[in-house]
Design a protein around this motif. Structure first.
Motif, short mmCIF file in Angstrom:
data_model
loop_
_atom_site.label_atom_id
_atom_site.label_comp_id
_atom_site.label_asym_id
_atom_site.label_seq_id
_atom_site.Cartn_x
_atom_site.Cartn_y
_atom_site.Cartn_z
N UNK A 144 43.60 31.50 32.33
CA UNK A 144 43.88 31.30 33.75
C UNK A 144 45.35 31.05 33.99
N UNK A 145 45.81 31.44 35.17
CA UNK A 145 47.20 31.29 35.56
C UNK A 145 47.51 29.86 35.96
N UNK A 146 48.78 29.61 36.22
CA UNK A 146 49.19 28.38 36.90
C UNK A 146 48.72 28.45 38.36
N UNK A 147 48.50 27.32 39.01
CA UNK A 147 47.99 27.35 40.39
C UNK A 147 49.05 27.75 41.39
N UNK A 148 48.59 28.38 42.48
CA UNK A 148 49.41 28.56 43.66
C UNK A 148 48.64 27.99 44.85
N UNK A 149 49.34 27.76 45.96
CA UNK A 149 48.70 27.22 47.16
C UNK A 149 48.28 28.38 48.05
N UNK A 150 46.99 28.43 48.35
CA UNK A 150 46.43 29.53 49.14
C UNK A 150 46.42 29.18 50.63
N UNK A 151 46.06 27.93 50.98
CA UNK A 151 46.09 27.45 52.36
C UNK A 151 46.73 26.07 52.34
N UNK A 152 47.84 25.94 53.07
CA UNK A 152 48.60 24.70 53.00
C UNK A 152 48.30 23.74 54.14
N UNK A 153 47.31 24.04 55.00
CA UNK A 153 46.97 23.09 56.05
C UNK A 153 46.34 21.86 55.42
N UNK A 154 46.94 20.70 55.65
CA UNK A 154 46.45 19.47 55.03
C UNK A 154 45.08 19.11 55.61
N UNK A 155 44.18 18.71 54.73
CA UNK A 155 42.81 18.40 55.12
C UNK A 155 41.83 19.53 54.87
N UNK A 156 42.29 20.64 54.27
CA UNK A 156 41.43 21.81 54.04
C UNK A 156 40.51 21.58 52.84
N UNK A 157 39.24 21.88 53.04
CA UNK A 157 38.25 21.75 51.97
C UNK A 157 37.34 22.98 51.96
N UNK A 158 36.77 23.27 50.79
CA UNK A 158 35.81 24.38 50.66
C UNK A 158 34.66 23.95 49.76
N UNK A 159 33.58 24.68 49.83
CA UNK A 159 32.47 24.54 48.90
C UNK A 159 31.93 25.91 48.48
N UNK A 160 31.59 26.79 49.47
CA UNK A 160 31.11 28.12 49.11
C UNK A 160 32.28 29.05 48.81
N UNK A 161 32.14 29.97 47.87
CA UNK A 161 33.21 30.92 47.57
C UNK A 161 33.43 31.93 48.70
N UNK A 162 34.47 32.73 48.54
CA UNK A 162 34.70 33.86 49.43
C UNK A 162 33.49 34.78 49.41
N UNK A 163 33.11 35.28 50.59
CA UNK A 163 32.02 36.25 50.71
C UNK A 163 32.59 37.59 51.15
N UNK A 164 32.16 38.67 50.49
CA UNK A 164 32.56 40.02 50.88
C UNK A 164 31.45 40.63 51.74
N UNK A 165 31.76 41.00 52.99
CA UNK A 165 30.78 41.55 53.89
C UNK A 165 30.62 43.05 53.66
N UNK A 166 29.58 43.62 54.26
CA UNK A 166 29.32 45.05 54.09
C UNK A 166 30.48 45.89 54.62
N UNK A 167 31.21 45.39 55.59
CA UNK A 167 32.36 46.09 56.15
C UNK A 167 33.57 46.05 55.23
N UNK A 168 33.52 45.24 54.19
CA UNK A 168 34.66 45.02 53.32
C UNK A 168 35.47 43.80 53.69
N UNK A 169 35.22 43.21 54.85
CA UNK A 169 35.91 42.00 55.28
C UNK A 169 35.60 40.85 54.34
#
Length: 350
Positions: free
Chosen positions: A109-134
């Protein structure tokens, strides 16, 4: 303490599991760990630590594989307790979203980078790829106030350029509803299921336009104990929700953090979350019942759900009060069972 697992089937058929582990959630030694279920051997590899920030607590990982095979491990990284910031309840309001990447199937694995810098951001479910590709990444935002996370709001981050840029969509009336888990039941039609800080019900919101806009979340019939849930779309088109089958509030009012997270249940809906006629206990735990006895149960919590390329449902969760991570594979029939074929003269008081 091992908690908040997530799963990903990679392109070669192996399965990655990531979670956070260390002395206790929020401490500086909490880091992300990864193990690999190798298709060739059928065994999990030894856990590998992949983040090393001594001043932050890295939590709630989510795994995603890009079209080119690169794997992203996205996680909230909050200031660890003991860093000079007063902690009245927790320090989740200090978190930003970081990412480490792997180009060899999760082995390094790489060294970390910051993907979203808004303070207070949290996640639980991973990214989802929709049928449209979005791409859609469910998030919630935490604030520095005295609500004990009752003011958290849910948002969706949307990308139409494979994750190069993102834009925010808010979920209306989502205060206290977090951990959105989304499934696409048909093209552009999405369901989002939420954990409730009020320990009352699992809530659900609907999008009819590829995640551009969302309805206000409404309660489902499934109970919630202010703990995370896992959601997956089954090959049949039915929706599976994996959860603790218990609640502590009958109304959507007053934030409540119960200790009790006993047993794990798989509930299946044939009608996009309007009802869940099939339910089966996946992890019975210690089996103590009655509210006066619930504290005697060890905790089995934070399930994640994944359907693999063979159509099997995978469940993983923090097992035995976070002693370790448990992984189980099942199929839909194990939950729904078979219709009874009773003789017409069967004497069942009918």
């Amino acid at each position: 303490s091992n908690h908040a697992p997530t799963l990903l089937e990679v392109h070669d058929g192996d399965i990655l599991c990531a979670w956070f582990g260390g002395s206790d959630e929020g401490n500086a030694d909490i880091a992300l760990w990864v193990s690999r279920l190798e298709l060739a051997t059928g065994e999990w590899t030894a856990a590998l630590q992949v983040t090393f920030d001594s001043g932050r607590s890295d939590q709630n990982p989510g795994l995603f594989q890009c079209d080119d095979g690169e794997i992203w491990l996205i996680y909230p990284s909050q200031v660890a307790r003991g860093q000079g910031i007063p902690e009245t309840f927790n320090l989740q309001y200090t978190a930003v979203l970081k990412r480490v990447r792997s180009t060899d199937g999760g082995r390094t694995w790489s060294e970390p980078d910051t993907m979203f810098d808004q303070v207070g951001s949290f996640v639980r479910q991973p990214i989802q790829r929709l049928q449209s590709g979005r791409l859609v990444l469910p998030q919630w935002l935490c604030f520095d106030d005295d609500t004990r996370n009752g003011s958290d709001i849910s948002i969706m981050q949307i990308s139409d350029d494979k994750g190069e840029t993102w834009r925010r969509v808010d979920i209306p009336d989502s205060e206290g509803l977090v951990h959105a888990s989304i499934v696409e039941t048909r093209a552009g039609h999405l369901l989002a299921f939420f954990r409730s800080r009020f320990a009352d019900r699992v809530y659900m919101a609907v999008s009819e336009d590829d995640a551009e806009t969302w309805s206000s979340p409404n309660p489902t019939e499934l109970p919630n104990n202010n703990s995370s849930i896992g959601v997956a779309l089954l090959p049949s088109g039915n929706v599976a929700v994996i959860h603790n089958d218990i609640s502590f509030n009958s109304v959507h009012r007053n934030v409540f953090w119960p200790y009790e997270r006993p047993s794990v249940t798989v509930s299946i809906s044939p009608n996009e979350g309007r009802s869940f006629p099939w339910r089966r206990v996946l992890e019975p735990g210690d089996g103590f019942s009655g509210y006066g006895n619930l504290r005697a149960n060890r905790r089995h919590e934070y399930p994640a759900a994944m359907v693999d390329s063979a159509g099997r449902l995978h469940a993983t969760y923090a097992y035995n009060s976070r002693v370790c991570i448990k992984h189980t594979v099942l199929d839909e029939l194990w939950v729904t069972g078979r219709a009874q074929d009773l003789p017409p003269d069967c004497g069942l008081w009918s």
